[in-house]
Scaffold this active site. Sequence first.
Site, short mmCIF file in Angstrom:
data_model
loop_
_atom_site.label_atom_id
_atom_site.label_comp_id
_atom_site.label_asym_id
_atom_site.label_seq_id
_atom_site.Cartn_x
_atom_site.Cartn_y
_atom_site.Cartn_z
N CYS A 1 0.84 -1.20 0.00
CA CYS A 1 0.00 0.00 0.00
C CYS A 1 0.88 1.25 0.00
CB CYS A 1 -0.91 -0.01 1.22
SG CYS A 1 -1.93 1.48 1.36
N CYS B 1 -0.37 4.19 2.22
CA CYS B 1 -0.20 3.95 3.66
C CYS B 1 1.24 4.16 4.08
CB CYS B 1 -0.56 2.52 4.05
SG CYS B 1 -2.12 1.97 3.41
N ASP B 2 2.17 3.68 3.28
CA ASP B 2 3.55 3.59 3.75
C ASP B 2 4.55 4.45 2.99
OD1 ASP B 2 2.43 1.73 5.41
OD2 ASP B 2 2.96 0.02 4.16
#
Lengths: 311, 106
Positions: A133, A136-137
């Site tokens: 992701c 997200c990261d």
Amino acid sequence: MIEKDVVIIGGGPAGLTAALYSSRGLLSTVLIEKAIIGGQIALSEWIENYPGFPNGISTAELTNNMKKQVESFNTQIMMDEVTDMETLDRGFLVKTWGEEIKTKGIIFTPGASPRKLGIPGEDIFTGRGVSYCATCDGPFFKDMPVLVVGGGDTALEEAIYLTKHANKVYIMHRRDKLRANKIIQERARKQDKIEFIFNALPQEIVGDQKVSKMIYKDKITEEIKELEINGIFIFVGITPNTDFIKNSKLEIAIDERGYISVDKNLKTNIEGIYAAGDVIKKSLYQVSTAVGDGASAAFNLQKYIEESYDE
Amino acid sequence: MSEIILTDENFQEEIGNHKGVAIIDFWAVWCVPCRMVSPIIEQISEEYAGQIKVGKLNVDENRNIAAQFGIMSIPTIMIFQDGQMVDQIIGAVPKSVIIAKVKNYL
Ligand SMILES: Cc1cc2nc3c(=O)[nH]c(=O)nc-3n(C[C@H](O)[C@H](O)[C@H](O)COP(=O)(O)OP(=O)(O)OC[C@H]3O[C@@H](n4cnc5c(N)ncnc54)[C@H](O)[C@@H]3O)c2cc1C
């Protein structure tokens, strides 16, 4: 124990649309989601190919609106995980960790999860540099080099997104040609930070506490090579989330690759049970197609309920 | 709201020196899945008040602690017992899964 006309399992675009049609058709409806309302699309930042938004739309806004819309028609949203289902004399029983629901019909919309590469190091370094992701990261890799594995639309789009944070984005693909749409390919090629590595087969992810290298094989020369990076983002396709169905008491037909088999009305092999979205076998896995299937499945299930409970 | 806002400065005092079980939600403003986990964490802090100490740490504003625990993916929920990290959950999961994990330490 609660009773509903329709239980929808999975709160991605397919499930949200099925819930919209079902609750707007005045069936009492519960939508069960174990993680994130919005499903996989919530893992991306922006969507550009969903009609009605000429400049694209943030996925947070799109999924939040879908949620509000179903709630306005009184769908109950339950944040829980479905663990088992069974057939009753009439209808079905759906079990979650915290609740049991008796229902006339089920729509399976559990979607899919990112497929893994299946190489050594992948699991141990998940959350330690290996990610599925980018939104997200990605920000954890500010000014560091990262690697994206994959050659489809998602891989390229997420690689372009990652150029906002990383100082270098390698894209590793096992063939010499990309699968991604031409527009996206062109956009990726224009990015100075992006560099392609073709004909490369990932072998092992190595590091100490965190990822430091990808070891891969050059398909042409058969040479084993190393690439130094801090993050590895893997976008090599999806696998349907059907293990919980295989392990349940329901005998739903699932094909050898894990997809639920449905007919042209989105009905499974069991009367009263339908499936929609990324969990069925089809040619295009997108939000627009998930939304379409979700609507059809809910419509067809409603017809079934009205015919068979009409006494 | 009974969660504690953790920072690089107060972490040792609030968590490191805490006797008993604590859970920490590592999050950031830009993290969409974090928005799903936050309300669950808030509920746990109310339902288990007195039993579980609940904290939230913004990884952008508190880089030292985030780096100390090697956070490279959020949401991450870490479970602490007597000041030591004993378990973690990476990614958005249902409340029942968090509770089931934490209960192992109560
Ligand atoms: C990074 C990325 C970028 C993408 N970009 C685009 C794009 O630009 N345009 C586009 O059209 N598509 C895009 N897609 C594809 C799109 O996201 C999917 O096709 C779509 O989300 C499928 O919808 P769905 O509802 O079938 O399943 P999903 O979105 O997968 O949702 C299924 C939901 O079911 C839940 N669930 C699973 N099992 C259970 C259970 N047992 N109990 C309760 N809940 C359960 C899951 O947690 C999940 O939230 C992208 C996908 C990814 C990963």
